[in-house]
Scaffold this active site. Structure first.
Site, mmCIF file in Angstrom:
data_model
loop_
_atom_site.group_PDB
_atom_site.id
_atom_site.type_symbol
_atom_site.label_atom_id
_atom_site.label_comp_id
_atom_site.label_asym_id
_atom_site.label_seq_id
_atom_site.Cartn_x
_atom_site.Cartn_y
_atom_site.Cartn_z
ATOM 1 N N HIS A 32 0.830 -1.206 0.000
ATOM 2 C CA HIS A 32 0.000 0.000 0.000
ATOM 3 C C HIS A 32 0.867 1.260 0.000
ATOM 4 O O HIS A 32 0.624 2.194 -0.746
ATOM 5 C CB HIS A 32 -0.906 0.026 1.244
ATOM 6 C CG HIS A 32 -2.053 -0.930 1.126
ATOM 7 N ND1 HIS A 32 -3.360 -0.523 1.079
ATOM 8 C CD2 HIS A 32 -2.086 -2.273 1.015
ATOM 9 C CE1 HIS A 32 -4.142 -1.576 0.953
ATOM 10 N NE2 HIS A 32 -3.389 -2.651 0.926
ATOM 11 N N ASP B 298 -5.722 6.216 1.911
ATOM 12 C CA ASP B 298 -5.701 4.799 1.540
ATOM 13 C C ASP B 298 -7.121 4.218 1.610
ATOM 14 O O ASP B 298 -7.975 4.731 2.335
ATOM 15 C CB ASP B 298 -4.793 4.039 2.517
ATOM 16 C CG ASP B 298 -4.705 2.554 2.213
ATOM 17 O OD1 ASP B 298 -3.851 2.195 1.384
ATOM 18 O OD2 ASP B 298 -5.496 1.752 2.766
ATOM 19 N N ALA C 23 13.528 -10.685 -1.907
ATOM 20 C CA ALA C 23 14.251 -10.709 -3.189
ATOM 21 C C ALA C 23 13.890 -9.464 -4.001
ATOM 22 O O ALA C 23 12.825 -8.878 -3.791
ATOM 23 C CB ALA C 23 13.837 -11.951 -3.968
ATOM 24 N N ASN D 213 -0.002 -5.562 -6.729
ATOM 25 C CA ASN D 213 1.268 -5.001 -7.215
ATOM 26 C C ASN D 213 2.066 -6.062 -7.977
ATOM 27 O O ASN D 213 2.666 -5.777 -9.006
ATOM 28 C CB ASN D 213 2.110 -4.469 -6.055
ATOM 29 C CG ASN D 213 1.440 -3.309 -5.357
ATOM 30 O OD1 ASN D 213 1.332 -2.223 -5.908
ATOM 31 N ND2 ASN D 213 0.955 -3.539 -4.151
HETATM 32 O O1 LIG Z 1 10.623 -10.829 -1.804
HETATM 33 C C1 LIG Z 1 9.879 -9.905 -2.169
HETATM 34 C C2 LIG Z 1 8.484 -9.875 -1.930
HETATM 35 C C3 LIG Z 1 7.753 -8.799 -2.383
HETATM 36 N N1 LIG Z 1 8.354 -7.779 -3.039
HETATM 37 C C4 LIG Z 1 7.579 -6.592 -3.486
HETATM 38 O O2 LIG Z 1 6.564 -6.310 -2.543
HETATM 39 C C5 LIG Z 1 5.382 -5.868 -3.187
HETATM 40 C C6 LIG Z 1 4.270 -6.812 -2.788
HETATM 41 O O3 LIG Z 1 3.041 -6.240 -3.150
HETATM 42 P P1 LIG Z 1 1.765 -7.154 -3.520
HETATM 43 O O4 LIG Z 1 2.102 -8.108 -4.577
HETATM 44 O O5 LIG Z 1 0.623 -6.246 -3.802
HETATM 45 O O6 LIG Z 1 1.518 -8.039 -2.250
HETATM 46 P P2 LIG Z 1 1.250 -7.653 -0.707
HETATM 47 O O7 LIG Z 1 2.398 -7.040 -0.097
HETATM 48 O O8 LIG Z 1 0.742 -8.916 -0.133
HETATM 49 O O9 LIG Z 1 0.062 -6.556 -0.852
HETATM 50 C C7 LIG Z 1 -1.086 -6.200 -0.115
HETATM 51 O O10 LIG Z 1 -1.635 -5.079 -0.855
HETATM 52 C C8 LIG Z 1 -2.058 -5.366 -2.188
HETATM 53 C C9 LIG Z 1 -2.566 -4.071 -2.803
HETATM 54 O O11 LIG Z 1 -3.714 -3.623 -2.142
HETATM 55 C C10 LIG Z 1 -3.138 -6.459 -2.199
HETATM 56 O O12 LIG Z 1 -3.475 -6.786 -3.525
HETATM 57 C C11 LIG Z 1 -2.612 -7.699 -1.449
HETATM 58 O O13 LIG Z 1 -3.611 -8.701 -1.387
HETATM 59 C C12 LIG Z 1 -2.177 -7.291 -0.046
HETATM 60 O O14 LIG Z 1 -1.682 -8.421 0.667
HETATM 61 C C13 LIG Z 1 5.650 -5.918 -4.688
HETATM 62 O O15 LIG Z 1 5.992 -4.617 -5.113
HETATM 63 C C14 LIG Z 1 6.859 -6.837 -4.807
HETATM 64 O O16 LIG Z 1 7.689 -6.505 -5.900
HETATM 65 C C15 LIG Z 1 9.705 -7.796 -3.286
HETATM 66 O O17 LIG Z 1 10.263 -6.868 -3.901
HETATM 67 N N2 LIG Z 1 10.422 -8.861 -2.840
#
Ligand SMILES: O=c1ccn([C@@H]2O[C@H](COP(=O)(O)OP(=O)(O)O[C@H]3O[C@H](CO)[C@@H](O)[C@H](O)[C@H]3O)[C@@H](O)[C@H]2O)c(=O)[nH]1
Length: 481
Positions: free
Chosen positions: A16, A116, A341, A362
């Site tokens: 977020h 948000d 990662a 994302n």
């Molecule tokens: O090892 C890792 C793991 C994650 N990421 C980054 O972390 C972010 C993860 O975002 P997302 O894929 O949206 O997952 P969540 O962190 O789980 O996001 C929350 O927020 C999102 C947007 O509202 C929702 O869709 C999800 O369900 C909610 O869990 C992305 O930019 C990834 O590239 C990394 O760079 N490295």
């Protein structure tokens, strides 16, 4: 007097915070100096989340853009919450008077307040100060459409989506089987459902909802929301909003990237489950067996279960979690990375040909940006709905199906090894010949997404319209009577 500012209130989770901040920066740049950005930073509820937010703030504060960060005072944590979203909403509610005081105390006139999607209790502060307020929606427009429909769905449901027959009408999507409803609101008897319904109702009070999506990605959903059949706020689809780190890359590329450099083009399946996703030991064993049997190259971000009362996964101990002999059997064609990662660098690498993802929005957008087809492995939140949309509506992903088996008195749901093997083979099928349709579709969507945010594209135009609206509003509400 200082020029007008947009006040942004992002939530603390990585998925977020960075998305909202990037959207705020795009407004700032599109405003061409007419507005600045003030970010009100709420104290994240856990130390680990607070340190992630602080790292982002430090990096962005050094970006040279006209962004000011102000910390809000800490509040007491609400107790007795059943689920994350309920905690988040009640925690935010407690900030209302601090937010109002912080906004009222700013030296600059406030052009607009952007909150948000879980921060709608703060719309009151904006209303009381007679300021235009917007919601930044970091997830899909389909989830927004569902949230707007929750009040009327409550009357149709006896218990909840889990006990429902037939399909759910999410405006703009094909009929959705109830098993794809967001796990955070499967039952209407839980407080979470009430909170999502509350936020959905409040969205209609905002001047507009800014969504991280585009006409090209979710045109049918956007049209269905705007069809006038139910009250809906104005929607500004300005996405994909993807944050790329502008700091210079390290001299030595990341170990995962170096490993990928040695792999053939489009040969590696990447597996990653978001910022808080992890799999239990039994599921890790099934996944490992399936990957081994698929014969494909892979890069697997393996995280351990959270520990010490914090909901963040820990760095994994592969020796403990993985089946004996797995690392030896897959040596040379597989890499297991046990901690955070660089996901975007990995997805953007030519060696990556498919992504097994938890379907956080994302992650879906990042995959599509780089034209990488996905296999869907939703875990929590609204991810099951995102997975459905990616497979059934966008056609950019293949589905990984769970099997539910009896485990004593309880039912246990697992993605079995044979299913992993089947889905990975399908996902990685080469272009042409046995070509995966998802691969072709992902390439098309990638081109459309990039075009959408370029000058003349639909999201670029929506962003310009939104900034013009905000600037006009400033002129309106700061004009002397
Ligand atoms: O090892 C890792 C793991 C994650 N990421 C980054 O972390 C972010 C993860 O975002 P997302 O894929 O949206 O997952 P969540 O962190 O789980 O996001 C929350 O927020 C999102 C947007 O509202 C929702 O869709 C999800 O369900 C909610 O869990 C992305 O930019 C990834 O590239 C990394 O760079 N490295």
């Amino acid at each position: 007097m200082a020029g007008p500012t947009i006040v942004l209130l992002p939530a603390w989770g990585s998925g977020h915070f960075m998305s909202a901040l990037e959207a705020g920066k795009r407004l700032l740049v599109a405003g061409g100096g007419a507005v600045s950005l003030t970010v009100l930073v709420m104290q994240a509820p856990t130390e680990i989340e607070a340190s992630v937010v602080e790292a982002h703030v430090r990096r962005e504060a050094a970006s040279g853009l006209d962004v000011t960060f102000r910390r809000l005072p800490a509040v007491e944590h609400p107790t007795g919450c059943e689920a994350t979203e309920e905690f988040m909403s009640r925690y935010v509610e407690r900030h209302a008077h601090h937010v109002k005081a912080a906004i009222a105390g700013l030296a600059s006139p406030v052009a607009a307040v952007v909150v948000d999607l879980f921060f709608t209790p703060l719309l009151d502060a904006a209303h009381e100060l007679s300021l235009p307020a917007y919601v930044y929606f970091a997830s899909t427009t389909a989830f927004l459409a569902l949230m707007l429909r929750l009040p009327e769905l409550r009357d149709d449901l006896t218990v909840g989506f889990d006990g429902m027959e037939g399909t759910v009408d999410v405006p703009g999507l094909p009929p959705v089987p109830p098993s794809y409803m967001p796990v955070c609101l499967v039952s209407k008897t839980v407080k979470n459902y009430d909170w999502f319904e509350y936020h959905g109702r409040r969205f209609t009070e905002a001047k507009g909802i800014i969504v991280n999506s585009s006409v090209e990605l979710e045109g049918a959903v956007l049209a269905a929301i705007a069809d006038g059949r139910r009250p809906a706020p104005a929607i500004h689809a300005i996405g994909p909003v993807i944050w790329f780190d502008a700091t210079p890359p390290p001299e030595q590329p990341h170990e995962c990237v170096r490993w990928l450099d040695a792999q053939p083009a489009a040969s590696v399946v990447f597996l990653c489950f978001g910022s808080i996703g992890f799999l239990d030991a039994a599921q890790v064993r099934e996944l490992a067996a399936g990957l081994e049997r698929s014969g494909h190259r892979f890069l697997w971000v393996l995280r351990g279960a959270p520990a010490g009362g914090v909901r963040y996964p820990t760095d994994a101990d592969p020796g403990e979690l993985l089946p004996e002999g797995f690392l030896e059997a897959t040596a040379g064609r597989g890499m297991v990375w046990p901690r955070w990662a660089p996901q975007k660098d990995i997805l953007g690498h030519a060696a990556v040909g498919g992504f097994v993802t938890h379907c956080g929005w994302n992650s879906v957008l990042e995959s599509l940006w780089f034209g990488v087809p996905m296999a869907t492995w939703p875990l929590y939140g609204e991810q099951h709905l995102n997975a459905f949309e990616a497979v059934a509506s966008m056609g950019v992903a293949v589905e990984l199906r769970r099997t539910t088996a009896k485990d004593g008195d309880a039912a246990r749901s697992l993605v079995e090894a044979a299913e992993v093997e089947r889905a990975v083979r399908r996902l990685m099928a080469p272009q042409g010949g046995g070509s995966s349709e998802a691969r072709e579709k992902a390439a098309e969507v990638s081109a459309a997404c990039r075009k959408a945010v370029e000058e003349g594209g639909s999201s670029h135009a929506a962003l310009q319209r939104l900034v013009r609206e905000i600037v006009r509003l400033v002129a309106g509400h700061t004009r002397p009577e």
